[in-house]
Design a protein around this motif. Structure first.
Motif, PDB file in Angstrom:
ATOM      1  N   UNK A  81       0.837  -1.207   0.000  1.00  0.00           N
ATOM      2  CA  UNK A  81       0.000   0.000   0.000  1.00  0.00           C
ATOM      3  C   UNK A  81       0.870   1.255   0.000  1.00  0.00           C
ATOM      4  N   UNK A  82       1.894   1.265   0.867  1.00  0.00           N
ATOM      5  CA  UNK A  82       2.751   2.450   0.974  1.00  0.00           C
ATOM      6  C   UNK A  82       3.539   2.677  -0.314  1.00  0.00           C
ATOM      7  N   UNK A  87       4.485   5.991  -4.867  1.00  0.00           N
ATOM      8  CA  UNK A  87       4.837   6.074  -6.284  1.00  0.00           C
ATOM      9  C   UNK A  87       3.782   6.854  -7.063  1.00  0.00           C
ATOM     10  N   UNK A  88       2.502   6.636  -6.734  1.00  0.00           N
ATOM     11  CA  UNK A  88       1.414   7.270  -7.478  1.00  0.00           C
ATOM     12  C   UNK A  88       1.300   8.761  -7.181  1.00  0.00           C
ATOM     13  N   UNK A  89       1.570   9.149  -5.948  1.00  0.00           N
ATOM     14  CA  UNK A  89       1.401  10.546  -5.556  1.00  0.00           C
ATOM     15  C   UNK A  89       2.758  11.130  -5.146  1.00  0.00           C
ATOM     16  N   UNK A  90       3.030  11.107  -3.849  1.00  0.00           N
ATOM     17  CA  UNK A  90       4.294  11.636  -3.342  1.00  0.00           C
ATOM     18  C   UNK A  90       4.654  10.870  -2.079  1.00  0.00           C
ATOM     19  N   UNK A  91       5.944  10.753  -1.794  1.00  0.00           N
ATOM     20  CA  UNK A  91       6.355  10.005  -0.609  1.00  0.00           C
ATOM     21  C   UNK A  91       5.770  10.628   0.657  1.00  0.00           C
ATOM     22  N   UNK A  92       5.619  11.946   0.650  1.00  0.00           N
ATOM     23  CA  UNK A  92       5.069  12.630   1.823  1.00  0.00           C
ATOM     24  C   UNK A  92       3.594  12.308   2.043  1.00  0.00           C
ATOM     25  N   UNK A  93       2.929  11.759   1.035  1.00  0.00           N
ATOM     26  CA  UNK A  93       1.510  11.413   1.174  1.00  0.00           C
ATOM     27  C   UNK A  93       1.305  10.092   1.899  1.00  0.00           C
ATOM     28  N   UNK A  94       2.367   9.364   2.149  1.00  0.00           N
ATOM     29  CA  UNK A  94       2.256   8.106   2.892  1.00  0.00           C
ATOM     30  C   UNK A  94       2.388   8.416   4.380  1.00  0.00           C
ATOM     31  N   UNK A  95       1.334   8.193   5.129  1.00  0.00           N
ATOM     32  CA  UNK A  95       1.337   8.522   6.556  1.00  0.00           C
ATOM     33  C   UNK A  95       0.882   7.326   7.388  1.00  0.00           C
ATOM     34  N   UNK A  96       1.258   7.347   8.668  1.00  0.00           N
ATOM     35  CA  UNK A  96       0.830   6.280   9.574  1.00  0.00           C
ATOM     36  C   UNK A  96      -0.682   6.305   9.750  1.00  0.00           C
TER      37      UNK A  96
END
Length: 245
Positions: A81-82, A87-96
């Motif tokens: 999921x992460x 990859x699809x958006x931005x690394x900063x968009x992956x949050x806990x």
């Protein structure tokens, strides 16, 4: 024609919850605890290969108790999921918080729709720029989610371990002090079982699985990956530094 017995939905949910709790209570405990330099994930786990603690993404870690095959499949799903979201958006968009929401939906669906619930409890931790910005989420077998402040304990005798952490934890501590608190909390059930006789075996570095999410990983190691696993020698050295050697 065989008679079919009616079982109320409340009783079905209670039976599933009791089943999951019993499975989780048989496992050894895991502690997730925030400190000045990051977040420590500490598990009582003598196995060098079957990990209870893992990396999910840049600043996100994962810890679990319960059935290994079940929480390992959830960990791998979290990594996928992460990766896809980053990859699809931005690394900063992956949050806990986003990952915890996905886990909550998955656990809730299995708990209500499948014949057997997952016998797992999860923690998702994200290290922030400061200790106040750290996030630690607890997810239970039925999909319930809680935002914990500072620390959490899961697994067998989790209430006792959690209380031990509540008695000792304070913000601003260094890694050595934090690891000492975590080890003391994890071995509290052993000491209670020994009933104060002093015969309980203390947890050594070889019985611990330890990893940290470093707050300043980019500045110190030049990487965006905050997760770092500590080997037995490093854990032993830290505990010795703090007077437990």
């Amino acid at each position: 024609m065989a008679q079919q017995f009616y079982v109320s939905p409340e009783q079905i949910m209670k039976d599933r919850a009791d089943f999951a709790r019993k499975g989780i209570a048989r496992g050894r405990s895991v502690v997730v605890i925030s400190f000045l330099g990051g977040i420590a994930l500490v598990a009582e786990n003598p196995s060098p290969t079957l990990h209870k603690i893992g990396e999910i993404y840049d600043r996100i870690g994962f810890a679990a108790v319960g059935k290994y095959n079940e929480f390992e499949s959830l960990r791998q799903a979290g990594v996928r999921y992460a990766d896809v979201r980053g990859y699809s958006y931005d690394r900063a968009d992956v949050s806990a918080r986003g990952l915890a929401s996905v886990y909550a939906q998955s656990l809730g669906t299995v708990f209500t729709a499948e014949q057997k619930p997952f016998e797992v409890e999860l923690a998702v931790a994200e290290v922030g720029a400061s200790q106040n910005a750290d996030h630690i989420f607890r997810l239970t077998f039925d999909g319930s989610i809680a935002d914990e402040s500072g620390y959490l304990a899961m697994g067998g005798r989790a209430e006792l371990v959690q209380q031990k952490l509540a008695d000792s934890w304070a913000p601003g501590a260094d890694l050595a002090q934090t690891l000492a608190w975590a080890v003391a909390a994890l071995q509290a059930p052993r000491l209670e079982a020994a009933n104060g006789s002093g015969q309980a075996e203390l947890l050594g570095a070889g019985s611990l699985e330890v990893a940290i999410l470093e707050r300043d990983a980019h500045e110190v190691r030049g990487t965006h990956r905050a997760f770092r696993r500590l080997d037995t020698a490093a854990v032993e050295q830290i505990l010795t530094t703090n007077g437990r050697g």
